[in-house]
Enzyme design. Structure first.
Site, PDB file in Angstrom:
ATOM      1  N   ALA A 250       0.808  -1.238   0.000  1.00  0.00           N
ATOM      2  CA  ALA A 250       0.000   0.000   0.000  1.00  0.00           C
ATOM      3  C   ALA A 250       0.836   1.280   0.000  1.00  0.00           C
ATOM      4  O   ALA A 250       0.271   2.380   0.044  1.00  0.00           O
ATOM      5  CB  ALA A 250      -1.010   0.039   1.148  1.00  0.00           C
ATOM      6  N   ALA A 251       2.152   1.172  -0.081  1.00  0.00           N
ATOM      7  CA  ALA A 251       2.990   2.386  -0.115  1.00  0.00           C
ATOM      8  C   ALA A 251       2.687   3.190  -1.380  1.00  0.00           C
ATOM      9  O   ALA A 251       2.501   4.408  -1.331  1.00  0.00           O
ATOM     10  CB  ALA A 251       4.463   2.017  -0.054  1.00  0.00           C
ATOM     11  N   GLY A 252       2.618   2.485  -2.519  1.00  0.00           N
ATOM     12  CA  GLY A 252       2.328   3.167  -3.792  1.00  0.00           C
ATOM     13  C   GLY A 252       0.918   3.724  -3.820  1.00  0.00           C
ATOM     14  O   GLY A 252       0.685   4.844  -4.294  1.00  0.00           O
ATOM     15  N   ASP A 253      -0.031   2.963  -3.281  1.00  0.00           N
ATOM     16  CA  ASP A 253      -1.437   3.408  -3.282  1.00  0.00           C
ATOM     17  C   ASP A 253      -1.597   4.678  -2.435  1.00  0.00           C
ATOM     18  O   ASP A 253      -2.292   5.617  -2.824  1.00  0.00           O
ATOM     19  CB  ASP A 253      -2.354   2.315  -2.699  1.00  0.00           C
ATOM     20  CG  ASP A 253      -2.116   0.962  -3.360  1.00  0.00           C
ATOM     21  OD1 ASP A 253      -1.752   0.945  -4.546  1.00  0.00           O
ATOM     22  OD2 ASP A 253      -2.274  -0.070  -2.679  1.00  0.00           O
TER      23      ASP A 253
HETATM   24  O1  RIB Z   1      -0.954  -2.271  -3.641  1.00  0.00           O
HETATM   25  C1  RIB Z   1      -1.220  -3.187  -2.610  1.00  0.00           C
HETATM   26  C2  RIB Z   1      -2.472  -3.949  -2.895  1.00  0.00           C
HETATM   27  O2  RIB Z   1      -2.292  -4.720  -4.058  1.00  0.00           O
HETATM   28  C3  RIB Z   1      -2.855  -4.943  -1.827  1.00  0.00           C
HETATM   29  O3  RIB Z   1      -3.650  -4.382  -0.823  1.00  0.00           O
HETATM   30  C4  RIB Z   1      -3.530  -6.045  -2.611  1.00  0.00           C
HETATM   31  O4  RIB Z   1      -4.883  -6.174  -2.353  1.00  0.00           O
HETATM   32  C5  RIB Z   1      -3.260  -5.742  -4.083  1.00  0.00           C
HETATM   33  O5  RIB Z   1      -4.355  -5.198  -4.696  1.00  0.00           O
END
Ligand code: RIB
Length: 310
Positions: A250-253
Site C-alpha cells: 500500500a505504499a504506492g497506493d
Molecule cells: O498495492 C497493494 C495492494 O495490491 C494490496 O492491498 C492487494 O490487495 C493488491 O491489490
C-alpha cells in the site's frame, strides 16, 4: 472542498510473513497470517479518507464477510461507500501476499467481483463522476472499463490520475490520452515504455509517456526516491526518507492518494510529491495495507519531527 473519486479494486488481503520470498518449486513455512482490507483502489480511497479528503469509492464486492471487512475499514476512514456495488454469485476480490524479512512483498490477486465491474456500473454512477474534481484509477479492474470511465472523466474535464499497476501486456494506447498524471514505479515504467534499466534513462522514458499524451509523469523509485518534472522547477529527484521498512504493501497506493489530496488543495506537483513521500514512508514502517495508512494528524506530526531531524 474538492471531491475525489476512486474507481477500482477492493480486495481482502491475506498476508503471510515469510523469511524469504519462495522461488519456483520451493515450499517454505510461516508462523503468521493476517487478514486485512486491501486492494489498490480501496487502499487509495482509504488513504484519502484518513488524510481528510471528500472521497467516494466506486467498485464491486461480493456478498460475503470479506466485503464486510472492507466496507467497515472504508467507512471508518470516512470514505463514501454508497457507490460500492454488491454483486451476487461472485466473491469479493482476494489478494494472497507474502512479505519477506526486508518488507518486500509479492502479490497474487484473485479478481472476484473486481472483474465484473461493467460499463453499466459506470453509466449508473455518471452523476458521481460529474460531481468529482479528480478521478483516480489503477488497473485491477477490467482495462476496458478503466478506458471507458477515464474517457468519460476526461471529456467532462476532470483531472485523471492513473496508478498503472499491475501493468497489463496490452496497455491500451488510448488510455494515455485520458490521463493527466501517471505514477509508475521503476519496473512499471520499463514495462510501459519497453526501455530497459529505466533508472538510467528516466528522462527518455518519461518523454516517451508524455509523447503518448500524458501531461505529468511521476516515477517512484523506492529507496532511491521519486523522479518528477515540475513545470516551475524542472526535472528533479526527491530523495526517499530513510526508514526501516517492515511491509511495503500500500505504499504506492497511499502515495497516489496523498498526491491527489495535495493537488486538490491547489499545491504544486513538487509540494504534492514531497507530502506523498512522507505518507508512504510511514506506510512502509507498518504492517498491512489499509491498517498501515496514517491519518493527517499523524503525517503532520511526522513531517514536523523530520524537519527537526534534518
Ligand atoms: O498495492 C497493494 C495492494 O495490491 C494490496 O492491498 C492487494 O490487495 C493488491 O491489490
Amino acid at each position: 472542498m474538492k471531491k475525489i473519486l476512486v474507481i477500482g479494486s477492493l480486495n481482502l488481503d491475506m498476508t503471510v510473513q515469510v523469511d524469504h520470498t519462495p522461488v519456483v518449486g520451493e515450499t517454505i513455512l510461516s508462523n503468521r497470517m493476517d487478514m486485512n482490507a486491501g486492494g489498490k483502489g480501496a487502499n487509495q480511497a482509504c488513504a484519502l479518507g484518513k488524510l481528510g479528503a471528500d472521497v467516494t469509492m466506486l467498485g464491486a464486492v461480493g456478498r460475503d464477510m470479506y466485503a464486510d471487512i472492507q466496507l467497515d475499514s472504508l467507512n471508518t476512514a470516512g470514505v463514501n461507500t454508497s457507490r460500492i456495488i454488491v454483486k451476487e454469485d461472485v466473491s469479493t476480490g482476494i489478494a494472497l501476499i507474502t512479505v519477506n524479512k526486508e518488507g518486500d512483498n509479492s502479490i497474487i490477486v484473485v479478481s472476484g467481483a473486481n472483474a465484473t465491474l461493467s460499463k453499466k456500473d459506470i453509466d449508473d454512477n455518471l452523476d458521481v463522476i460529474k460531481e468529482s474534481d479528480i478521478v483516480i484509477f489503477q488497473l485491477e479492474v477490467p482495462l476496458e472499463i478503466v478506458c471507458y470511465a477515464a474517457g468519460i472523466a476526461k471529456k467532462l474535464g476532470k483531472m485523471v490520475i492513473l496508478d498503472p499497476a499491475p501493468v497489463p501486456k496490452d496497455f491500451p494506447e488510448e488510455l494515455y490520452r485520458y490521463v493527466d498524471i501517471i505514477k509508475p514505479n521503476e519496473t512499471e515504467l520499463g514495462m510501459l515504455t519497453g526501455i530497459d534499466n529505466t533508472e538510467e534513462h528516466l528522462e527518455e522514458a518519461v518523454a516517451c509517456l508524455k509523447e503518448k499524451g500524458v501531461k505529468d509523469v511521476i516515477v517512484t523509485l523506492g529507496e532511491k526516491g521519486v523522479y518528477m518534472v515540475d513545470k516551475a522547477t524542472g526535472a528533479e529527484r526527491i530523495p526517499a526518507i530513510k526508514v526501516q521498512a517492515v511491509d511495503t504493501t500500500a505504499a504506492g497506493d497511499s502515495f497516489t492518494a496523498a498526491l491527489a489530496i495535495m493537488l486538490a488543495e491547489g499545491k504544486s506537483l513538487r509540494e504534492a510529491v514531497i507530502f506523498a513521500n512522507h505518507v508512504s514512508s510511514i506506510v512502509v514502517t507498518r504492517k498491512g495495507a489499509q491498517s498501515s495508512i496514517p491519518t493527517l494528524k499523524e503525517v503532520m506530526q511526522y513531517i514536523e519531527l523530520n524537519e527537526v531531524a534534518v
